[in-house]
Design a protein around this motif. Structure first.
Motif, PDB file in Angstrom:
ATOM      1  N   ASP A 125       1.065  -1.129  -0.239  1.00 31.95           N
ATOM      2  CA  ASP A 125       0.322   0.339   0.112  1.00 31.95           C
ATOM      3  C   ASP A 125       1.037   1.292   0.368  1.00 31.95           C
ATOM      4  O   ASP A 125       0.391   1.858  -0.498  1.00 31.95           O
ATOM      5  N   MET A 126       2.226   1.104   0.423  1.00 32.85           N
ATOM      6  CA  MET A 126       2.897   2.152   0.649  1.00 32.85           C
ATOM      7  C   MET A 126       4.222   1.836   0.479  1.00 32.85           C
ATOM      8  O   MET A 126       4.727   0.365   1.378  1.00 32.85           O
ATOM      9  N   VAL A 127       5.379   2.710  -0.489  1.00 34.62           N
ATOM     10  CA  VAL A 127       6.566   2.176  -0.200  1.00 34.62           C
ATOM     11  C   VAL A 127       7.259   3.243   0.030  1.00 34.62           C
ATOM     12  O   VAL A 127       7.571   4.576  -0.138  1.00 34.62           O
ATOM     13  N   ARG A 165      11.323   3.755  -8.998  1.00 34.91           N
ATOM     14  CA  ARG A 165      10.098   4.139  -9.171  1.00 34.91           C
ATOM     15  C   ARG A 165       9.145   4.280  -9.965  1.00 34.91           C
ATOM     16  O   ARG A 165       8.279   4.163 -10.059  1.00 34.91           O
ATOM     17  N   ASP A 166       9.891   4.648 -11.160  1.00 40.48           N
ATOM     18  CA  ASP A 166       9.637   5.145 -12.313  1.00 40.48           C
ATOM     19  C   ASP A 166       8.975   3.761 -12.900  1.00 40.48           C
ATOM     20  O   ASP A 166       7.396   4.112 -13.968  1.00 40.48           O
ATOM     21  N   CYS A 167       8.557   2.972 -12.793  1.00 41.89           N
ATOM     22  CA  CYS A 167       8.314   1.734 -13.612  1.00 41.89           C
ATOM     23  C   CYS A 167       6.920   1.304 -12.410  1.00 41.89           C
ATOM     24  O   CYS A 167       6.401   0.081 -12.820  1.00 41.89           O
ATOM     25  N   GLY A 168       7.092   2.151 -12.014  1.00 43.97           N
ATOM     26  CA  GLY A 168       5.660   1.573 -10.150  1.00 43.97           C
ATOM     27  C   GLY A 168       4.528   0.953 -10.971  1.00 43.97           C
ATOM     28  O   GLY A 168       4.039   0.620 -10.009  1.00 43.97           O
ATOM     29  N   LEU A 172       0.802   2.436  -7.535  1.00 45.88           N
ATOM     30  CA  LEU A 172       2.390   2.059  -6.206  1.00 45.88           C
ATOM     31  C   LEU A 172       1.938   3.727  -5.316  1.00 45.88           C
ATOM     32  O   LEU A 172       2.474   4.497  -6.334  1.00 45.88           O
ATOM     33  N   ARG A 173       1.827   3.544  -3.887  1.00 42.61           N
ATOM     34  CA  ARG A 173       2.458   5.405  -4.348  1.00 42.61           C
ATOM     35  C   ARG A 173       3.814   4.726  -3.297  1.00 42.61           C
ATOM     36  O   ARG A 173       3.887   4.196  -2.602  1.00 42.61           O
TER      37      ARG A 173
END
Ligand code: DGP
Length: 211
Positions: A125-127, A165-168, A172-173
């Motif tokens: 739910d969060m990274v 991160r950019d391919c999340g 994806l938070r």
């Protein structure tokens, strides 16, 4: 009943993940929440023991093969993760598939190939990405003895984390926390970023990078 929240903490070696997870865990316990800590690699399983030997340079394993073992080590925990979330327990997870891609891609393996084995894992739910420069990380008592704990490698890993991160994907938070500051300040930022999740989450557990 709302399900538990799945919170992943990522970062370079010596970014403070373990300390911050312990602090958040104590905070949630003090609020009377149901919470569990998990960590990848999980070195207690048969696969985890092979990974442990590799990281301690006691075994040499092909880069592709070790990548798949790290991923398999996450897949073998999926039923436990889903069960905890469904029974309303919040999970604080130290490293996940994002480390998997960042570390293996920084060794030169193709980025998309690195991503594939983790497609379909439960999506956090969060990274929280604890961002610290490799220089500051090294000043924190220096790196240990393990295979990847070298400044050059950590620099490449930090760059790869940006690509990860950019391919999340849309859902994806990904929150970046400046982890180069004092421990208490980082702790406060993490609490503020996560507190909306403390009472659980509505909705299904999504799958990572699922089409
Ligand atoms: P830790 O137990 O958090 O210190 O992590 C062990 C080391 O393994 C650390 O340098 C990061 C690296 N690592 C964690 N997950 C993966 C993964 O999935 N793939 C690869 N190649 N390395 C990983």
């Amino acid at each position: 009943m709302a399900r538990g929240a799945f919170i992943v903490i990522e970062g370079l070696d010596r970014s403070g993940k373990t300390t911050q997870i312990a602090a958040l865990y104590e905070h949630l316990i003090s609020l009377g929440k149901k919470v569990e800590q998990i960590k990848f690699p999980d070195r207690t399983t048969a696969i985890g023991k092979m990974i442990d030997a590799y990281l301690k340079s006691q075994a040499d394993i092909d880069d592709h093969a070790i990548h798949l073992l790290f991923s398999a080590n996450r897949w073998e925990s999926v039923s436990k993760i889903l069960k905890l979330l469904e029974e309303g327990t919040t999970i604080l997870c130290d490293r996940y598939a994002f480390s998997g891609i960042a570390f293996s891609a920084s060794k030169g393996l193709p980025f998309d190939w690195c991503k594939t084995p983790d497609v379909g894992l439960p999506e956090p739910d969060m990274v929280l990405f604890l961002d610290v420069s490799p220089e500051v990380a090294q000043e924190r008592g220096g790196y240990g003895e393990e295979r990847y704990e070298k400044e050059e490698m950590q620099k490449r890993v930090r760059e790869e984390f940006v690509r990860v991160r950019d391919c999340g994907g849309r859902s994806l938070r990904w929150e970046v926390v400046n982890a180069g500051r004092a421990k208490d300040q980082v702790e406060l930022d993490i609490r503020n970023a996560t507190q909306a999740l403390f009472n659980g989450v509505e909705g299904p557990i999504r799958r990572l990078w699922a089409p």
